[in-house]
Every structure is written in C-alpha cells, then in structure tokens.
Write a protein that holds these residues in place. Structure first.
Motif, PDB file in Angstrom:
ATOM      1  N   LEU A  83      47.232 -26.376  56.773  1.00 58.54           N
ATOM      2  CA  LEU A  83      47.026 -26.533  55.882  1.00 58.54           C
ATOM      3  C   LEU A  83      47.488 -27.148  54.350  1.00 58.54           C
ATOM      4  O   LEU A  83      49.213 -26.526  55.108  1.00 58.54           O
ATOM      5  CB  LEU A  83      46.349 -24.585  55.819  1.00 58.54           C
ATOM      6  N   VAL A  84      47.544 -27.558  53.423  1.00 57.72           N
ATOM      7  CA  VAL A  84      47.560 -27.241  51.994  1.00 57.72           C
ATOM      8  C   VAL A  84      48.241 -26.200  51.220  1.00 57.72           C
ATOM      9  O   VAL A  84      47.640 -25.637  51.203  1.00 57.72           O
ATOM     10  CB  VAL A  84      47.591 -28.229  51.591  1.00 57.72           C
ATOM     11  N   ARG A  85      49.186 -25.988  51.416  1.00 59.03           N
ATOM     12  CA  ARG A  85      49.857 -24.701  50.605  1.00 59.03           C
ATOM     13  C   ARG A  85      50.752 -25.241  49.682  1.00 59.03           C
ATOM     14  O   ARG A  85      51.998 -25.746  50.095  1.00 59.03           O
ATOM     15  CB  ARG A  85      50.368 -23.351  51.340  1.00 59.03           C
ATOM     16  N   GLY A  86      50.596 -25.057  48.239  1.00 59.78           N
ATOM     17  CA  GLY A  86      51.883 -25.689  47.220  1.00 59.78           C
ATOM     18  C   GLY A  86      51.746 -26.986  47.144  1.00 59.78           C
ATOM     19  O   GLY A  86      50.719 -27.813  47.275  1.00 59.78           O
ATOM     20  N   ARG A  87      52.968 -27.307  47.742  1.00 58.01           N
ATOM     21  CA  ARG A  87      52.978 -29.211  47.087  1.00 58.01           C
ATOM     22  C   ARG A  87      53.273 -29.788  48.706  1.00 58.01           C
ATOM     23  O   ARG A  87      53.718 -29.437  49.242  1.00 58.01           O
ATOM     24  CB  ARG A  87      54.498 -29.429  45.828  1.00 58.01           C
ATOM     25  N   ILE A  88      52.824 -30.935  48.910  1.00 52.91           N
ATOM     26  CA  ILE A  88      53.627 -32.050  50.049  1.00 52.91           C
ATOM     27  C   ILE A  88      55.032 -32.357  50.216  1.00 52.91           C
ATOM     28  O   ILE A  88      55.340 -32.898  48.594  1.00 52.91           O
ATOM     29  CB  ILE A  88      52.446 -32.992  50.008  1.00 52.91           C
ATOM     30  N   ARG A  89      55.642 -32.188  50.820  1.00 47.19           N
ATOM     31  CA  ARG A  89      56.968 -33.104  50.696  1.00 47.19           C
ATOM     32  C   ARG A  89      56.460 -33.935  51.466  1.00 47.19           C
ATOM     33  O   ARG A  89      56.519 -35.042  52.542  1.00 47.19           O
ATOM     34  CB  ARG A  89      57.549 -32.259  51.591  1.00 47.19           C
ATOM     35  N   GLU A  90      56.013 -35.510  50.279  1.00 46.99           N
ATOM     36  CA  GLU A  90      55.937 -36.984  50.308  1.00 46.99           C
ATOM     37  C   GLU A  90      56.661 -37.655  51.034  1.00 46.99           C
ATOM     38  O   GLU A  90      56.572 -38.204  52.875  1.00 46.99           O
ATOM     39  CB  GLU A  90      55.496 -37.302  49.020  1.00 46.99           C
ATOM     40  N   ALA A  91      57.955 -37.737  50.821  1.00 47.22           N
ATOM     41  CA  ALA A  91      58.869 -37.964  51.838  1.00 47.22           C
ATOM     42  C   ALA A  91      59.090 -37.874  53.299  1.00 47.22           C
ATOM     43  O   ALA A  91      59.526 -38.201  54.173  1.00 47.22           O
ATOM     44  CB  ALA A  91      60.606 -38.067  50.867  1.00 47.22           C
ATOM     45  N   GLU A  92      59.837 -36.374  52.940  1.00 45.96           N
ATOM     46  CA  GLU A  92      59.031 -35.611  54.789  1.00 45.96           C
ATOM     47  C   GLU A  92      57.462 -36.123  55.080  1.00 45.96           C
ATOM     48  O   GLU A  92      58.481 -36.321  56.699  1.00 45.96           O
ATOM     49  CB  GLU A  92      59.280 -34.255  54.384  1.00 45.96           C
ATOM     50  N   GLN A  93      57.010 -36.079  54.509  1.00 47.08           N
ATOM     51  CA  GLN A  93      55.679 -36.737  55.698  1.00 47.08           C
ATOM     52  C   GLN A  93      55.508 -38.414  55.901  1.00 47.08           C
ATOM     53  O   GLN A  93      55.476 -38.748  57.197  1.00 47.08           O
ATOM     54  CB  GLN A  93      55.031 -36.358  54.268  1.00 47.08           C
ATOM     55  N   VAL A  94      55.978 -38.897  54.838  1.00 47.45           N
ATOM     56  CA  VAL A  94      56.270 -40.553  55.658  1.00 47.45           C
ATOM     57  C   VAL A  94      57.145 -40.438  57.091  1.00 47.45           C
ATOM     58  O   VAL A  94      57.200 -41.381  57.527  1.00 47.45           O
ATOM     59  CB  VAL A  94      56.568 -41.636  54.012  1.00 47.45           C
ATOM     60  N   ARG A  95      58.157 -39.842  56.659  1.00 49.17           N
ATOM     61  CA  ARG A  95      59.419 -39.495  57.368  1.00 49.17           C
ATOM     62  C   ARG A  95      59.069 -39.161  59.289  1.00 49.17           C
ATOM     63  O   ARG A  95      59.449 -39.805  60.431  1.00 49.17           O
ATOM     64  CB  ARG A  95      60.855 -39.365  56.674  1.00 49.17           C
ATOM     65  N   ARG A  96      58.550 -38.055  58.999  1.00 51.73           N
ATOM     66  CA  ARG A  96      57.769 -37.537  60.160  1.00 51.73           C
ATOM     67  C   ARG A  96      57.027 -38.065  60.941  1.00 51.73           C
ATOM     68  O   ARG A  96      56.170 -37.511  62.113  1.00 51.73           O
ATOM     69  CB  ARG A  96      58.186 -35.699  59.826  1.00 51.73           C
ATOM     70  N   ARG A  97      55.721 -38.116  60.060  1.00 59.87           N
ATOM     71  CA  ARG A  97      53.979 -38.547  59.951  1.00 59.87           C
ATOM     72  C   ARG A  97      53.864 -39.581  60.934  1.00 59.87           C
ATOM     73  O   ARG A  97      53.057 -40.032  61.231  1.00 59.87           O
ATOM     74  CB  ARG A  97      53.120 -38.009  59.753  1.00 59.87           C
ATOM     75  N   PHE A  98      54.766 -40.844  59.743  1.00 57.99           N
ATOM     76  CA  PHE A  98      54.605 -42.290  59.993  1.00 57.99           C
ATOM     77  C   PHE A  98      53.327 -42.529  59.333  1.00 57.99           C
ATOM     78  O   PHE A  98      52.080 -42.849  59.291  1.00 57.99           O
ATOM     79  CB  PHE A  98      54.317 -42.557  61.301  1.00 57.99           C
ATOM     80  N   GLY A  99      52.729 -41.526  58.572  1.00 54.36           N
ATOM     81  CA  GLY A  99      51.736 -42.226  57.599  1.00 54.36           C
ATOM     82  C   GLY A  99      50.445 -41.308  58.082  1.00 54.36           C
ATOM     83  O   GLY A  99      49.260 -41.055  57.497  1.00 54.36           O
ATOM     84  N   ARG A 100      50.189 -40.376  59.254  1.00 51.38           N
ATOM     85  CA  ARG A 100      49.464 -39.516  59.926  1.00 51.38           C
ATOM     86  C   ARG A 100      48.944 -38.460  58.177  1.00 51.38           C
ATOM     87  O   ARG A 100      50.164 -38.115  58.410  1.00 51.38           O
ATOM     88  CB  ARG A 100      49.521 -38.796  60.605  1.00 51.38           C
ATOM     89  N   PRO A 101      48.044 -38.264  58.606  1.00 55.76           N
ATOM     90  CA  PRO A 101      47.555 -37.218  56.849  1.00 55.76           C
ATOM     91  C   PRO A 101      47.879 -35.282  58.007  1.00 55.76           C
ATOM     92  O   PRO A 101      48.233 -34.698  57.166  1.00 55.76           O
ATOM     93  CB  PRO A 101      46.369 -37.446  57.330  1.00 55.76           C
TER      94      PRO A 101
END
Length: 348
Positions: A83-101
C-alpha cells in the motif's frame, strides 16, 4: 562495580568519589537546571553509594516524566509495502524492484510513542536493571517504569542512543533524559573480554566538574552583557585554522571580542604544584585568543590562588582551587567570587 571471573566467582569493586554523594548529585543537578535549582532536584533519598543513588534518581525522574503518559511525536519511517503511504522512494523502487510496481518502497512520518525520548528512557532503565548494587525497592520501581515503556523499540546493546533535541513539547522529559544520558554514557563499563565480565557505572568526574563550573560561571555572568561559550569550538591555534582547540569556557564582550578564558581540571594539586601541561594548554588558549590572562580552576588545591607570568610573553596564568566539600550555597558563592577574579565585574 561487579567483576565476574571464570569459574563462577565474583568480586565487588567499589570506587568512591572524593566528594560526598549528595554533593556529587548537587553538581549534576545544578548543571542540568541552574535556573530555579533547588535542593532535591536530583533526589538521592537516603542512599550513600553511587549506584543506589543514581538508580533512585533516574527512576524518580522517569516517573515524573511519564505521569502525563508517554510523549508522542513524529518518526520518519521507510518501509516496503503493498500500500502506498506517504511518498514513494523512486530511486529505491528502481534499484530494488527493477520497474515492478509492487511492492512499493515508501517513506512517511508516523505519529507515535516510539520516539528517541522514550527509547532513551527505556534504555537507561534496562541498563540499570542489569547492574549490580540496585536496591530491591528501587529495582521493583524500575521494573514498573520498564512496563510503562514496553511498546518502545529497545536500543540494541552497544548501539549509540538516538539523538533528541530539547523543545517546549518535551520540556517535562528534560531532567529524566539528561540523567538517562549519564547512565548510557560510554564511561559505564560492560566488559566481556575472554571469560571476564565487568558490569558497573563510573561517573566521569572531569566532565561533571567541567559542566558544573562552566554552567555556574555562565549564570554568574548572566545580565552582564557578555556571552559565555561553553566548549568553544571556534578557537584555532594556527592562522590556517587547521588546529582546533576547545576551551571549556570563553567569555566574549558585547563587541564579540574574547575577554576571558577558563579551563576546569578535576584534579588535586600535588605537593610540588599543579601539572605543567595544564599551564602549556592555557598558554596556547591565551595566545590564540589574544588574551593577557588565563584561568585554570581545580577541584581542590593547597592554596586558593596562584599565578605565573610567562617569560617574554607577559601572559599571566592564574590557578584557582574550588572547594567542593562545602554546602551548595557556599560553593555557588565561591564561583561568583571566582567570576569576579576574572576582572570582568560579573554580576552576582
């Protein structure tokens, strides 16, 4: 202090301060709250040893702090969630999830009791409960305080406590937190090298005397138009400003120019005089600040005052002795007199 040796034996080592326990805690209490200080601010009850007195004082102050309930505040949280709470850490999302939502790397501020202030109190109570020499009645009260703080995340042993900042909202916690910091200070030994285990608490008397003296002198100069800088880190020995020095107290005039420098030394005078190294240190302070006089203050000495004029420099270094064995009112009066010896017309 308790020393456990291999084979199950143990040895109790008692290191007593040179001043009475009540005077020790007066120095501590005054440095915590000089304005409005009163006898019993840091209550030691009938205890005459350091550990029982410290445990009693921490428990009483913790109880006073928690009477309104646990303090709440905002804590920064970073977590992985669906669940999205607050803000998305975009850099960490890309680094850890490789584009997965999903899952999502988020960051938000949570209003909670699990904040630095409560964690520090919890850690100090836990620390005292592990130490020998805490009386049974005090230990029972400490267990009660631990139960009140049960929802707080413990600080792992050996980890540096979180930083807290005094504010209007946490004002009722201030005394308890500063006493807790005394308990958690690195001077508390907890050694487990080989088969030897040491548990105990040591007061850093050098720091305690320094804190008391500088705070008391600052109060003596209150209203004089001068500014007192404690542990002044703006002093450099060299013109390139590469060699930093930190005098215990520098008094600045209304124009911003240094007018006096003081350094506290919790050591008694030897039969042949004070250590020469202290004089060299004060000479460096005076030279860097452009002062003609400097003041060293000792916890005890053979004479109340001595002075030395440095050859080819004309700088005079004063050595003062402060008698800690006297009652609080007399000790504070002596500090005011000492402030007068700085030649600045300090107010009483």
């Amino acid at each position: 202090m308790s020393v456990a040796v291999p084979g199950g034996g143990s040895l109790a080592v008692r290191i007593a301060p040179k001043v009475p326990i009540t005077r020790l805690f007066f120095l501590l209490g005054y440095s915590l709250k000089p304005l409005g200080w009163r006898e019993g601010l840091v209550d030691v009850a009938e205890h005459r040893d350091v550990m029982p007195a410290l445990a009693h004082a921490v428990e009483r102050q913790t109880d006073r702090a928690l009477r309104r309930g646990l303090l709440q505040g905002y804590r920064a949280v970073e977590e992985t969630s669906f669940l999205v709470r607050g803000r998305i850490r975009e850099a960490e999302q890309v680094r850890r999830r490789f584009g997965r939502p999903l899952p999502v790397e988020t960051a938000y501020d949570e209003f909670t009791t699990d904040i630095a202030e409560n964690r520090i109190l919890h850690a100090s109570v836990e620390r005292l409960l592990r130490l020998p020499g805490v009386p049974g009645d005090v230990r029972r009260r400490l267990l009660h305080q631990r139960a009140r703080l049960a929802e707080v995340t413990p600080i792992p042993r050996g980890r540096t406590p979180p930083v807290w900042h005094p504010t209007r909202l946490n004002a009722h916690y201030h005394h308890a937190l500063r006493l807790a910091e005394v308990v958690l200070d690195g001077s508390s030994p907890e050694h487990r090298a080989g088969g030897l285990r040491i548990d105990g608490h040591l007061f850093n008397m050098n720091k305690l005397f320094e804190d008391f003296l500088t705070v008391a002198l600052r109060e003596a100069f209150h209203g004089s138009g001068r500014t007192c800088a404690l542990q002044d880190g703006s002093v450099y020995l060299d013109e390139a400003r590469e060699i930093r020095m930190k005098p215990d107290l520098v008094v600045y005039g209304p124009d911003g120019a240094a007018q006096a420098v003081v350094d506290a030394k919790y050591k008694a005078e030897r039969p042949d005089g004070y250590p020469d190294a202290d004089l060299y240190q004060m000479l460096a302070y005076c030279t860097a600040l452009g002062l003609g006089e400097g003041h060293l203050v000792y916890a005890k000495g053979n004479a109340p005052h001595a002075s030395h004029r440095v050859r080819h420099a004309g700088i005079v270094i004063h050595q003062h002795a402060l008698d800690l064995d006297q009652e609080p009112a007399g000790l504070l009066a002596e500090v005011v007199r000492l402030a007068g010896h700085l030649g600045l017309g300090a107010s009483g």
